[in-house]
Design a protein around this motif. Structure first.
Motif, short mmCIF file in Angstrom:
data_model
loop_
_atom_site.label_atom_id
_atom_site.label_comp_id
_atom_site.label_asym_id
_atom_site.label_seq_id
_atom_site.Cartn_x
_atom_site.Cartn_y
_atom_site.Cartn_z
N ALA A 80 0.82 -1.20 0.00
CA ALA A 80 0.00 0.00 0.00
C ALA A 80 0.87 1.26 0.00
CB ALA A 80 -0.94 0.00 1.20
N ALA A 81 1.96 1.22 0.77
CA ALA A 81 2.87 2.37 0.79
C ALA A 81 3.49 2.58 -0.58
CB ALA A 81 3.95 2.15 1.84
N ALA A 82 3.87 1.49 -1.25
CA ALA A 82 4.46 1.59 -2.57
C ALA A 82 3.46 2.12 -3.59
CB ALA A 82 5.00 0.22 -3.01
N SER A 83 2.21 1.67 -3.49
CA SER A 83 1.17 2.14 -4.41
C SER A 83 0.93 3.63 -4.25
CB SER A 83 -0.13 1.36 -4.16
OG SER A 83 -1.19 1.87 -4.93
N ALA A 84 0.83 4.10 -3.02
CA ALA A 84 0.61 5.53 -2.77
C ALA A 84 1.78 6.37 -3.23
CB ALA A 84 0.35 5.75 -1.28
#
Length: 359
Positions: A80-84
């Motif tokens: 999720a951090a990478a996607s954001a």
């Protein structure tokens, strides 16, 4: 976004100490990463991970796990951090393992799919703007402002990336398409702060918003000069570089450049005024509590593409935007029209500011 499964983006000394203990590294090795938009320190659930965003040789971005306390590469929180961050993959620096960042499923909420695509669009714009710099195709518009080759390159990159969302996309760089009253729409400012960009004076930004029934329900603003990212989603909250953001009262006012032939007014509700030259970032500074308020009440107005992304962040952070008559600001799919409003932490603060600014 900011909450990443059982792991969260570290934001305090307590978080830093927990990460240091889990990762077995010096505090001095991690402390600067709390302030760097190109780094993330995730903690929680008995685990920690230290990430950095980087460009691959193929021209895509990835989140590289530099240190980890346990096997976290496949954790939802890290993905999720990478996607954001607008990354296409996660790479474990120790093992070389690569994990693709999958998009939300087709039946996911529209705001969730928007957030994923907007983050990718911002990444594409970073490249497009850099490649278009100093191309020699810049020109003056009728109003005296600049239209840069970078503006067009940024639009093309962002619009292509947002197309899979399946809703009408409006942009500063294109004539408006018709949007029915009950339909959602996306509005882009691919490169806000063009004058700053041309002068090499930060900030300049990418801004995108999803609008439903006149309200910006999801938005992303990325300061392309520094890498700072603000995101907001309706009642879900707002984040600056993955850390929850919240409005707070303050005496600093951010404002656009001075009206032609007039100085910048310091209203009685403020002690100082700051002018950044980038409206999208200005509104986000109110959202994250760096400034107490923003307004353009004594100017000709601003465009929906300049402010919609920041307004989504402001709403998620608990702030308000009111028109001169004290009504909540309602957005329309019209990138030519001009709007004037005050943004602040509370409705009372916005009304006080409106009363203090003569027209």
């Amino acid at each position: 976004m900011g909450e990443t499964g059982t792991m969260r983006v570290a934001a305090s000394g307590e978080d830093l100490r927990a990460a240091v203990e889990l990762l077995g590294v010096s505090p001095a090795a991690l402390a600067p990463e709390l302030l760097d938009p190109g780094a993330r320190l995730l903690v929680g659930g008995g685990a920690a991970a230290h990430l950095r965003r980087r460009w691959t040789d193929e021209g895509t971005t990835e989140a590289v796990v530099l240190h980890r306390s346990t096997h976290v590469t496949g954790r939802d929180g890290l993905l999720a951090a990478a996607s954001a961050w607008g990354c296409s993959q996660v790479r474990d620096a120790g093992t070389g393992r690569v994990l693709e960042v999958a998009p939300p499923p087709a039946d996911a909420p529209l705001a969730e799919r928007f957030a994923h695509l907007a983050a990718l669009a911002a990444t594409r714009v970073e490249v497009a703007v850099a490649l278009a710099r100093d191309s020699g195709r810049d020109r003056r518009k009728a109003d005296g402002s600049w239209s840069l080759a970078a503006d067009e390159a940024a639009h093309a990159a962002a619009a292509e990336c947002m197309a899979p969302l399946g809703v009408t996309v409006l942009s500063e760089e294109r004539a408006d398409a018709a949007v029915a009253d009950d339909e959602p729409w996306v509005v882009l400012d691919p490169l806000d702060g063009t004058g700053n960009f041309r002068a090499g004076l930060p900030p300049w930004a990418f801004s995108a918003a999803l609008v439903e029934h006149g309200r910006a329900v999801a938005g992303l603003v990325v300061d392309l000069s520094s890498g700072r990212r603000w995101a907001g989603t309706g009642g879900a909250g707002a984040w600056r570089d993955g850390v929850p953001a919240r409005v707070r009262p303050g005496s600093t006012l951010v404002a656009p450049t001075a009206p032609t032939g007039r100085g910048v007014l310091v209203p009685s509700t403020a002690r100082r005024v700051r002018v950044t030259g980038c409206t999208a970032v200005d509104v986000c500074l109110v959202a994250d509590g760096s400034a107490g308020a923003w307004h353009n009440l004594d100017r000709g107005g601003t465009h929906v593409h300049d402010v919609a992304g920041g307004l989504a962040v402001l709403g998620g952070a608990g702030g308000v935007a009111l028109t001169r008559d004290g009504a909540p600001l309602r957005l329309t799919p019209d990138t030519e029209g001009l709007i004037r409003f005050a943004a602040a932490a509370t409705a009372d603060a916005a009304r006080e500011l409106i009363a203090a600014v003569p027209v």
